[in-house]
Design an enzyme around this catalytic site. Structure first.
Site, PDB file in Angstrom:
ATOM      1  CB  SER A  28      -0.934   0.008   1.221  1.00 23.61           C
ATOM      2  OG  SER A  28      -0.185   0.102   2.423  1.00 23.61           O
ATOM      3  CB  VAL A  30      -0.280   6.049   3.674  1.00 26.58           C
ATOM      4  CG1 VAL A  30      -1.195   6.982   4.465  1.00 26.58           C
ATOM      5  CG2 VAL A  30      -0.600   4.595   4.015  1.00 26.58           C
ATOM      6  CE  LYS A  45      -3.348   0.286   4.495  1.00 25.69           C
ATOM      7  NZ  LYS A  45      -3.625  -0.458   5.753  1.00 25.69           N
ATOM      8  CG  ASP A 138       2.231  -5.474  11.360  1.00 29.32           C
ATOM      9  OD1 ASP A 138       3.299  -5.791  11.927  1.00 29.32           O
ATOM     10  OD2 ASP A 138       2.194  -4.849  10.284  1.00 29.32           O
TER      11      ASP A 138
END
Length: 276
Positions: A28, A30, A45, A138
């Site tokens: 991804s 951002v 995002k 995470d």
């Protein structure tokens, strides 16, 4: 109908003016953006659909479903989401304080009172995850955002891209996360439960207090070996004399190698260090 749908998707994207890139990973990108009409600062995002495996699609679905259903000061807010030009776009609240990793790098380490404040806020956010049977998988300083760069920022748990629903008495086996904050049972390819997030919380607390993660290794194998061979947490000799025994107890019990001995979320949330 497809042409109308594509037009609507393009129109949504054109509602925002991209300003600067905030971060990028293999999955991804951002951006800081501004709403063209209201001027509101947001974070966009951008996730290419082509990069999403079945596992990652399930995680993204969990992320969107969870964030769409909650509104809590210690969890990043999802303002909108849509698909555009082969990408899923998540419109998130913008956090001017950056992430906790940058905060620690600027200061080296934080005082115990600030570490306690951050842990209390992290616990409040994790309580919502617990209520919704969501494990993050995470948790790390890079995935914890701060509302502002002033002296009293509000901590916000972010980046739920590896999260999933895990009901009581269930376990998972997918290896995911960031090695320096990854629980030993994941590093050993064992089945695991929600206590993997508690290990990550312990690693974050340790880093807040010392300015560096508790364990290192050039590879995941070496990292695991270093964890197993440790007889005590490697607190800085400059920090150790200043720490309250309750703080050391919390950190040590979160970073227990055996998940059966590790603090549960309930015990973490009710720990004396966070209640005093």
């Amino acid at each position: 109908m497809e042409k109308i749908s594509n037009f609507l998707e393009q129109s949504r994207m054109k509602d925002y003016i991209l300003k600067t890139k905030l971060g990028e990973s293999s999955l991804s990108t951002v951006w800081k953006a501004e709403h063209r009409t209201t001027g509101e600062a947001v974070a966009l995002k951008q996730i290419p659909v082509a990069k999403l495996t079945r596992h990652l699609k399930n995680c993204l679905e969990c992320e969107i479903t969870f964030l769409s259903s909650v509104n809590h000061p210690n969890i990043i807010r999802l303002l909108n989401f849509f698909e555009c030009e082969g990408c899923i776009i998540l419109v998130m609240e913008f956090c001017a304080g950056g992430n906790l990793a940058s905060y620690i790098r600027r200061r080296g380490r934080v005082q115990e009172c600030m570490a306690k404040r951050f842990m209390q806020q992290l616990g409040a956010g994790l309580k919502v995850l617990k209520q919704n049977h969501v494990i993050h998988r995470d948790l790390k300083p890079e995935n914890i955002l701060l509302s502002c760069s002033e002296c009293n920022p509000i901590l916000k748990i972010a980046d739920f891209g590896l999260s999933r629903i895990l009901l009581p008495d269930e376990s998972a086996e997918t290896v995911c996360g960031s090695p320096l904050y990854m629980a030993p049972e994941i590093l050993q390819f064992q089945r695991y439960d929600e206590k993997v997030d508690m290990w990550s919380v312990g690693a974050i607390l340790f880093e807040l207090l010392n300015g560096y993660p508790p364990f290192h290794g050039r590879t995941s194998v070496q990292l695991l070996q270093n964890i197993k061979e440790s007889t005590s947490l490697p607190f800085s000799h400059l920090v150790l004399p200043e720490l309250h025994p309750e703080c050391m107890d919390l950190c040590s019990r979160l970073l227990s190698i055996n998940p059966d001995d590790r603090l549960s979320f309930e015990d973490f949330y009710q720990h004396n260090f966070l209640r005093t």
